[in-house]
Scaffold this active site. Structure first.
Site, PDB file in Angstrom:
ATOM      1  N   GLU A 242       0.823  -1.217   0.000  1.00 42.31           N
ATOM      2  CA  GLU A 242       0.000   0.000   0.000  1.00 42.31           C
ATOM      3  C   GLU A 242       0.853   1.261   0.000  1.00 42.31           C
ATOM      4  O   GLU A 242       0.354   2.355   0.259  1.00 42.31           O
ATOM      5  CB  GLU A 242      -0.965  -0.008   1.192  1.00 42.31           C
ATOM      6  CG  GLU A 242      -1.959  -1.161   1.127  1.00 42.31           C
ATOM      7  CD  GLU A 242      -3.064  -1.081   2.159  1.00 42.31           C
ATOM      8  OE1 GLU A 242      -3.075  -0.124   2.955  1.00 42.31           O
ATOM      9  OE2 GLU A 242      -3.919  -1.973   2.157  1.00 42.31           O
ATOM     10  N   LYS A 374     -15.788  -1.459   3.366  1.00 43.52           N
ATOM     11  CA  LYS A 374     -15.136  -1.831   2.109  1.00 43.52           C
ATOM     12  C   LYS A 374     -16.198  -2.455   1.203  1.00 43.52           C
ATOM     13  O   LYS A 374     -16.664  -3.574   1.478  1.00 43.52           O
ATOM     14  CB  LYS A 374     -14.055  -2.882   2.379  1.00 43.52           C
ATOM     15  CG  LYS A 374     -12.845  -2.400   3.171  1.00 43.52           C
ATOM     16  CD  LYS A 374     -12.001  -3.600   3.589  1.00 43.52           C
ATOM     17  CE  LYS A 374     -10.602  -3.212   4.020  1.00 43.52           C
ATOM     18  NZ  LYS A 374      -9.865  -4.379   4.591  1.00 43.52           N
TER      19      LYS A 374
HETATM   20  P1  PGA Z   1      -6.600  -5.871   2.669  1.00 45.23           P
HETATM   21  O1  PGA Z   1      -5.992  -4.920   3.761  1.00 45.23           O
HETATM   22  O2  PGA Z   1      -7.185  -5.050   1.589  1.00 45.23           O
HETATM   23  O3  PGA Z   1      -5.418  -6.693   2.214  1.00 45.23           O
HETATM   24  O4  PGA Z   1      -7.632  -6.712   3.365  1.00 45.23           O
HETATM   25  C1  PGA Z   1      -6.584  -3.709   4.138  1.00 45.23           C
HETATM   26  C2  PGA Z   1      -6.996  -3.744   5.589  1.00 45.23           C
HETATM   27  O5  PGA Z   1      -6.832  -4.759   6.280  1.00 45.23           O
HETATM   28  O6  PGA Z   1      -7.545  -2.765   6.090  1.00 45.23           O
HETATM   29 ZN    ZN Z   2      -7.824  -4.042   8.198  1.00 46.98          ZN
END
Ligand code: PGA
Ligand code: ZN
Length: 463
Positions: A242, A374
């Protein structure tokens, strides 16, 4: 969209944009201020395989409306996923490590297209309901949540385009002027950095910043100084998935100390101007109430984990902790919330997977006080929005979040502003797929002008 907002589709604006300011929208009079027809019925649905920030295949959908407007969206992908997330359909087999999405793309262009052509793109609730029904499984395992979400988001973009307003205003109306406080990663760990450190995200927030733009300025300095500190120590191994520095630290706690040092070297008061947010992502190293911190050579039970984190909260200016415990450790989540929930935000990601019912269950036992949102954990915008509505109903905060596998798609920034969640998590302050989102937020803040306010959802913890 299940919302009680007075202007759910943005009928008024003070921006001077050419749309139907003041017109009554409830009667579905498909006219803009210019008199142009904005027929929002879906005429065509297309999809293609595109590539994400890890070089892996993902789904892009494009929706064309009868009035001519087009909307497009790309779905992201996680690496440290909750087991109760909606199903991401991958082809399996040899190509691209089994991660191809040609079946999901085909599902959009055949079954899903047949099901949604003729529906109104500006009736998100009905569209998403149709997506849920045509899939027919509880987790979207048949057609794929990546297929359904691409269509759900593309439809919102198309409807906003038809209405000639930006997506954030389409979603939240002209009253949606709250800019989210950004959580920005400085060091990346866990599944995003070869498990070099156990904790996944060492982030900063700027609770004293006066604007989103200023929060980014402060973060840019902290990120830069963190890089300089690590370089000087020979502790930098490049950047993680990231964009945060990939650290070569000897303990998890060294990351916390280094972060405080970077904040101070950048000239900010730790806790007062720039504070720390963590994503422990504990499900990645904890199962059945046993947590294995490889870097610290420790195996802790749930209470040991809680004690470790309480010690860190006392010693460092931490204001938010995500997934402090495993997704299967709800009672410990509740104990930790009782012990620390008045001082820090406690966020459920893998624990709540953007699910309204799981938010309600957590609230019933007092576990966590914030939910990560998400969209690809659920597979439609409406279901993700329902989790935010559940959060608000139970007094939980909300943080719209990217995934570790991202693209240039900036939909989530508009969700954060349009829904007024007050927080946004996108990863670090490097790599185009991250910066595309921070830069889009700058454009939105500029467009809102003096009406923009930066949210202040977190406590300050001056030292
Ligand atoms: P991921 O990580 O998109 O790999 O799940 C992001 C998070 O855990 O917030
Ligand atoms: Zn997370």
């Amino acid at each position: 969209m299940s919302t009680n907002d007075p202007h759910p589709h943005g009928i008024a604006s003070s921006s001077g944009e050419p749309h139907d300011a003041g017109a009554a929208r409830g009667d579905r009079d498909d006219r803009t201020a210019t008199g142009a027809d904005v027929d929002c019925r879906i005429r065509a649905v297309r999809a293609r395989r595109v590539w994400d920030s890890r070089g892996r295949p993902t789904v892009e959908a494009e929706i064309e409306l009868a009035g001519g407007a087009v909307g497009r969206a790309i779905v992201p992908a996680g690496a440290s996923k909750g087991s109760r997330e909606a199903h991401e359909l991958r082809d399996g087999g040899a190509p691209f490590g089994g991660l191809d999405v040609l079946q999901a793309v085909a599902n959009v262009e055949t079954e899903i297209a047949r099901a949604v052509v003729g529906l109104r793109a500006d009736d998100q609730a009905a569209l998403d309901q149709r997506l849920v029904e045509v899939d027919g499984t509880p987790t979207k395992s048949r057609l794929g949540a990546n297929a359904t979400l691409a269509v759900s988001m593309a439809a919102a973009h198309a409807a906003a385009t038809a209405r000639r307003v930006p997506l954030h205003e389409y979603l939240g109306g002209a009253a949606a002027t709250l800019m989210p406080l950004p959580q920005i990663q400085i060091f990346g760990g866990g599944a995003h950095a070869g498990r070099r450190v156990d904790i996944q995200d060492f982030m900063v927030v700027c609770p004293a910043a006066r604007s989103f733009a200023e929060a980014l300025e402060w973060t840019a300095e902290v990120y830069r100084h963190a890089g300089l500190v690590m370089q000087a120590r020979g502790a930098s191994l490049g950047v993680a998935d990231e964009g945060g520095w990939w650290p070569d630290f000897v303990s998890n706690e060294e990351a916390l100390a280094t972060l405080v040092e970077a904040i101070e070297r950048a000239g900010y008061a730790p806790g007062e101007q720039v504070a720390i947010a963590l994503d422990i992502a504990a499900s990645d190293f904890g199962r059945a109430c046993r947590y294995t911190l490889g870097l610290d050579a420790k195996v802790l039970d749930s209470d040991g984990m809680i004690e470790l984190l309480l010690g860190w909260i006392d010693a460092y200016p931490i204001v938010s902790i995500e997934d402090p415990l495993g997704e299967d450790d709800a009672d410990a989540f509740a104990r930790f919330t009782r012990a620390a929930g008045d001082r820090v935000q406690i966020v459920g990601d893998d624990f709540l997977v953007s699910d309204a019912a799981l938010v309600a269950d957590a609230a019933a036992i007092g576990a966590a006080n914030a939910v990560l949102l998400k969209p690809n954990q659920r597979g439609t915008l409406s279901e993700t929005r329902a989790a935010w509505d559940a959060a608000k109903a139970h007094g939980y905060a909300g943080i719209v979040s990217a995934r570790s596998g991202e693209t240039e798609d900036t939909t989530i920034v508009h969700l954060a502003v349009g829904w007024g969640t007050g927080q946004l998590k996108v990863g670090s302050f490097a790599r185009g797929e991250r910066m595309a989102k921070w830069n889009e937020a700058l454009r939105i803040e500029e467009r809102l002008g003096p009406r923009a306010r930066l949210a202040r959802p977190l406590p300050r913890r001056p030292r």
